[in-house]
Design a protein around this motif. Structure first.
Motif, PDB file in Angstrom:
ATOM      1  N   VAL A  78       0.855  -1.182   0.000  1.00 16.30           N
ATOM      2  CA  VAL A  78       0.000   0.000   0.000  1.00 16.30           C
ATOM      3  C   VAL A  78       0.889   1.229   0.000  1.00 16.30           C
ATOM      4  N   ASP A  79       0.765   2.012  -1.053  1.00 17.16           N
ATOM      5  CA  ASP A  79       1.463   3.287  -1.149  1.00 17.16           C
ATOM      6  C   ASP A  79       0.386   4.368  -1.177  1.00 17.16           C
ATOM      7  N   ALA A  80       0.077   4.866   0.015  1.00 19.63           N
ATOM      8  CA  ALA A  80      -1.051   5.778   0.178  1.00 19.63           C
ATOM      9  C   ALA A  80      -0.786   7.182  -0.345  1.00 19.63           C
ATOM     10  N   THR A  81       0.464   7.484  -0.677  1.00 19.97           N
ATOM     11  CA  THR A  81       0.793   8.855  -1.070  1.00 19.97           C
ATOM     12  C   THR A  81       1.500   8.957  -2.423  1.00 19.97           C
ATOM     13  N   ILE A  82       1.468   7.905  -3.209  1.00 19.08           N
ATOM     14  CA  ILE A  82       2.192   7.908  -4.483  1.00 19.08           C
ATOM     15  C   ILE A  82       1.698   9.008  -5.414  1.00 19.08           C
ATOM     16  N   GLU A  83       0.447   9.417  -5.268  1.00 22.76           N
ATOM     17  CA  GLU A  83      -0.106  10.429  -6.169  1.00 22.76           C
ATOM     18  C   GLU A  83       0.507  11.811  -5.955  1.00 22.76           C
ATOM     19  N   GLN A  84       1.332  11.968  -4.931  1.00 23.46           N
ATOM     20  CA  GLN A  84       1.952  13.269  -4.671  1.00 23.46           C
ATOM     21  C   GLN A  84       2.969  13.669  -5.738  1.00 23.46           C
ATOM     22  N   PHE A  85       3.478  12.699  -6.486  1.00 22.86           N
ATOM     23  CA  PHE A  85       4.598  12.966  -7.380  1.00 22.86           C
ATOM     24  C   PHE A  85       4.164  13.420  -8.766  1.00 22.86           C
ATOM     25  N   ALA A  86       4.905  14.393  -9.281  1.00 21.80           N
ATOM     26  CA  ALA A  86       4.722  14.850 -10.653  1.00 21.80           C
ATOM     27  C   ALA A  86       5.378  13.835 -11.597  1.00 21.80           C
ATOM     28  N   PRO A  87       5.034  13.876 -12.880  1.00 18.40           N
ATOM     29  CA  PRO A  87       5.593  12.906 -13.823  1.00 18.40           C
ATOM     30  C   PRO A  87       7.129  12.890 -13.866  1.00 18.40           C
ATOM     31  N   HIS A  88       7.772  13.988 -13.595  1.00 23.08           N
ATOM     32  CA  HIS A  88       9.240  14.022 -13.657  1.00 23.08           C
ATOM     33  C   HIS A  88       9.903  13.476 -12.389  1.00 23.08           C
ATOM     34  N   GLU A  89       9.114  13.193 -11.366  1.00 24.28           N
ATOM     35  CA  GLU A  89       9.626  12.621 -10.118  1.00 24.28           C
ATOM     36  C   GLU A  89       9.385  11.118 -10.153  1.00 24.28           C
ATOM     37  N   VAL A  90      10.451  10.352 -10.085  1.00 19.32           N
ATOM     38  CA  VAL A  90      10.360   8.897 -10.236  1.00 19.32           C
ATOM     39  C   VAL A  90      10.823   8.234  -8.944  1.00 19.32           C
ATOM     40  N   VAL A  91      10.011   7.302  -8.429  1.00 21.59           N
ATOM     41  CA  VAL A  91      10.380   6.537  -7.238  1.00 21.59           C
ATOM     42  C   VAL A  91      11.041   5.248  -7.706  1.00 21.59           C
ATOM     43  N   VAL A  92      12.238   4.994  -7.187  1.00 23.99           N
ATOM     44  CA  VAL A  92      12.977   3.781  -7.556  1.00 23.99           C
ATOM     45  C   VAL A  92      13.367   3.024  -6.296  1.00 23.99           C
ATOM     46  N   GLY A  93      13.597   1.735  -6.490  1.00 21.51           N
ATOM     47  CA  GLY A  93      14.025   0.899  -5.376  1.00 21.51           C
ATOM     48  C   GLY A  93      12.882   0.629  -4.417  1.00 21.51           C
ATOM     49  N   GLY A  94      13.230   0.219  -3.277  1.00 19.14           N
ATOM     50  CA  GLY A  94      12.268  -0.094  -2.228  1.00 19.14           C
ATOM     51  C   GLY A  94      12.881  -1.111  -1.303  1.00 19.14           C
ATOM     52  N   THR A  95      13.359  -0.644  -0.182  1.00 19.60           N
ATOM     53  CA  THR A  95      14.032  -1.489   0.791  1.00 19.60           C
ATOM     54  C   THR A  95      13.237  -1.483   2.083  1.00 19.60           C
TER      55      THR A  95
END
Length: 125
Positions: A78-95
């Motif tokens: 569950v990523d409850a806040t993923i919608e905060q990012f603009a298209p140029h902001e990319v989330v990578v990884g996940g530890t």
């Protein structure tokens, strides 16, 4: 109580005063998830356990921040806040990371968010 009920209470509780300090200037009512990821992930952990997950936010290949979300014991992510990012902001990884212990820089925001969520959940019963 269901995850949907807690998520609804979280979304109704976000504000600039629960936002990470570095994101306050970017927080807007039309993007209320901005800067809420760490406190939101920790609160979901309070209610449902599981793991906290942290990834990197990158812009043009350069790390600019971290992003937090949850993985529950049943494997649900569950990523409850993923919608905060603009298209140029990319989330990578996940530890998977340990829950912070002791004082953190977000304690005031966490306490405020926790109290608002608890009040909304109490009102809905």
């Amino acid at each position: 109580m269901s995850i949907d009920e807690v998520l609804q209470a979280l979304r109704g509780s976000w504000g600039p005063d629960t936002c990470a300090p570095e994101d306050v200037s970017d927080w807007r009512p039309d993007n209320p998830a901005r800067g809420q990821c760490a406190t939101t992930a920790v609160l979901l952990h309070d209610y449902f356990g599981g793991c906290l997950v942290r990834g990197e936010v990158r812009v043009d290949g350069r790390q600019v921040d971290f992003h937090w979300w949850n993985r529950f014991a049943d494997g649900q992510v569950v990523d409850a806040t993923i919608e905060q990012f603009a298209p140029h902001e990319v989330v990578v990884g996940g530890t998977d990371v340990e829950r912070p212990t002791g004082p953190t820089r977000m304690d005031v925001q966490y306490e405020l968010l926790a109290s608002r969520v608890a009040a909304l959940l109490a009102d809905s019963t």
